[in-house]
Write a protein that holds these residues in place. Structure first.
Motif: not given
Length: 460
Positions: A340-365
């Motif tokens: 789905l379209p991303r609702a917030w920029p990747s730096d929103t989480l700050g240090a908590d977002g380092e190493g975050a993994v993006e997934v889609s459970a519906s498509t398997g991406a």
């Protein structure tokens, strides 16, 4: 005491129906007992598959049973147990296999206890205790990593590493003993500085084995991975996707999951207890509130927490509270709904977002990348393949005991400048050696052996 003078028998294949079932005999009368069950004439030819027939005569309780068999004789000492072993392969009918067992017992054999064949292999010097435990681990393995780790130990990798440490330790002890044998002549075959350096080197080797213990036990025993997040971020969808099964109910209604849902999964070669939890929020409903409390409790005992943040909606205060709550835990931030379209920029989480993994459970991406990240975060990378792996808590405890004794010896040699007698240092080194010997079974108490072999399956 363990009895090894009699002949034991057991079904060596799993219970139930199958194409084949194997009955195993081991002991001095194995050939004689097998000869009373089959129609072949004369002694069996060693290590040759001999086609024969089963002959179990009728008695008052059981009618006569017949079958085609393949018999293989392994003469002592070149057998699994080190004794005469006969294996009878029949069709995998429970009735046929039970009839063979009953007939073997009537002919003088005894039903084997769990692990008794492997116990005899250990007592007869065919394998050491580390290898015996590896047999059970290999039978119980449910992932390739577990099987690989168990087979490496069965091949003797850990035994070899411990033997190398023992050789260095015994050389050091021999030099100290020699100094004790000639006190009046003033002979010193090792100086305190040399002794301290030698002990330090041995301690380093023991520490190297212990450094692998965390990952080793993770491979052997598995890990608990908890999926946490606020309502409707896709926890249950991710749970189902990682399992490749629709195990959890997925709806658009917040608060669908109200209890912990646990399933076993193979993630990156690790056996993982995957836990789906209730959405983390303030709940007025008492049932949902209890589910949220259980979710919080699961976070405290998890080996890894997957903190799920919905990438298609704005980051809420409840998301930030969950991130703050899990900062002291081993965690992996996962951004869901990648399709789905991303609702917030990747730096929103700050240090908590380092190493975050993006997934889609519906498509398997992104799922393959998530599985790899989970394995890496748990410490099950490729590095362990290059060194012997310590997977057993018993081994860890004894290695730690050996390390403590070595530390005392090193401290005495380093601080005494020769004031402390070799006798006291030698006592610590002997304690260290005793712990190493107990790992491989050269001086293990009988009750410990019983506890180890009781967890084996019958027939192994």
């Amino acid at each position: 005491m363990f009895a090894t003078a009699d002949t034991i028998v057991a079904v060596a294949t799993p219970p139930g129906r199958g194409g084949l079932g194997v009955v195993r005999l081991s002991g001095p009368d194995a050939v004689r007992v097998a000869g009373e069950l089959v129609t072949r004439e004369g002694a069996p030819r060693p290590r040759h598959a001999t086609f024969t027939r089963l002959r179990v005569p009728a008695n008052a309780d059981v009618p006569g049973v017949g079958d085609h068999l393949v018999e293989i004789f392994f003469p002592a000492p070149a057998s699994y147990t080190g004794e005469d072993v006969v294996e009878l392969s029949a069709h995998g009918s429970p009735i046929v296999l039970e009839s063979i067992l009953r007939a073997a017992v009537r002919a003088g054999a005894r039903l084997a206890e769990p692990g008794e064949f492997t116990l005899r292999a250990f007592l007869n010097g065919k394998i050491d205790l580390v290898q015996a435990e590896a047999v059970a681990d290999l039978v119980d393995a449910v992932t390739p990593l577990q099987a690989r780790a168990a087979f490496d130990q069965l091949e003797g990798t850990l035994t070899g590493a411990i033997a190398a440490i023992e050789r260095e330790l015994f050389d050091l002890m021999a030099r100290l003993e020699a100094s004790l044998d000639f006190p009046e002549e003033g002979y010193h075959f090792i100086t305190p500085a040399e002794g301290a350096a030698g002990v330090a080197l041995i301690r380093t080797r023991v520490a190297g084995l212990l450094a692998q213990a965390g990952r080793g036990r993770l491979v052997r025993e598995g890990a608990q991975v908890v999926i946490a997040g606020t309502p409707n971020v896709g926890k249950s969808s991710l749970f189902n996707a990682l399992l490749s099964a629709n195990r959890a109910i997925v709806t658009d209604v917040p608060g669908t999951t109200r209890d912990l849902l646990t399933e076993r999964a193979n993630l990156g070669g690790l056996s993982v207890a995957l836990v789906d939890t209730a959405g983390m929020r303030h709940a007025a409903d008492p049932v949902e509130r209890e589910g949220v409390e259980r979710a919080r409790g699961a976070l405290g005992v998890a080996d890894l927490v997957l903190v799920l943040i919905d990438g298609s909606r704005a980051v809420a205060d409840e998301d930030r509270r969950l991130l703050a709550m899990t900062r002291g835990s081993r965690r992996l931030v996962v951004v869901s709904k990648r399709d789905l379209p991303r609702a917030w920029p990747s730096d929103t989480l700050g240090a908590d977002g380092e190493g975050a993994v993006e997934v889609s459970a519906s498509t398997g991406a992104g799922l393959d990348g998530l599985v790899a990240a989970i394995a890496a975060r748990l410490g099950a990378g490729q590095g362990w393949r290059d060194t012997p792996m310590v997977t057993n808590l018993r081994h860890v405890t004894l290695l730690e005991s050996s390390a403590r004794a070595l530390a005392r010896a090193e401290d005495a040699l380093s601080s005494s400048a020769g004031v402390v007698s070799e006798e006291f240092v030698l006592a610590d080194l002997q304690e260290a050696a005793a712990s190493l010997q107990e790992i491989v079974g050269r001086r293990t108490a009988e009750d410990v052996l019983r506890a180890i072999f009781e967890r084996f399956c019958v027939g192994k």
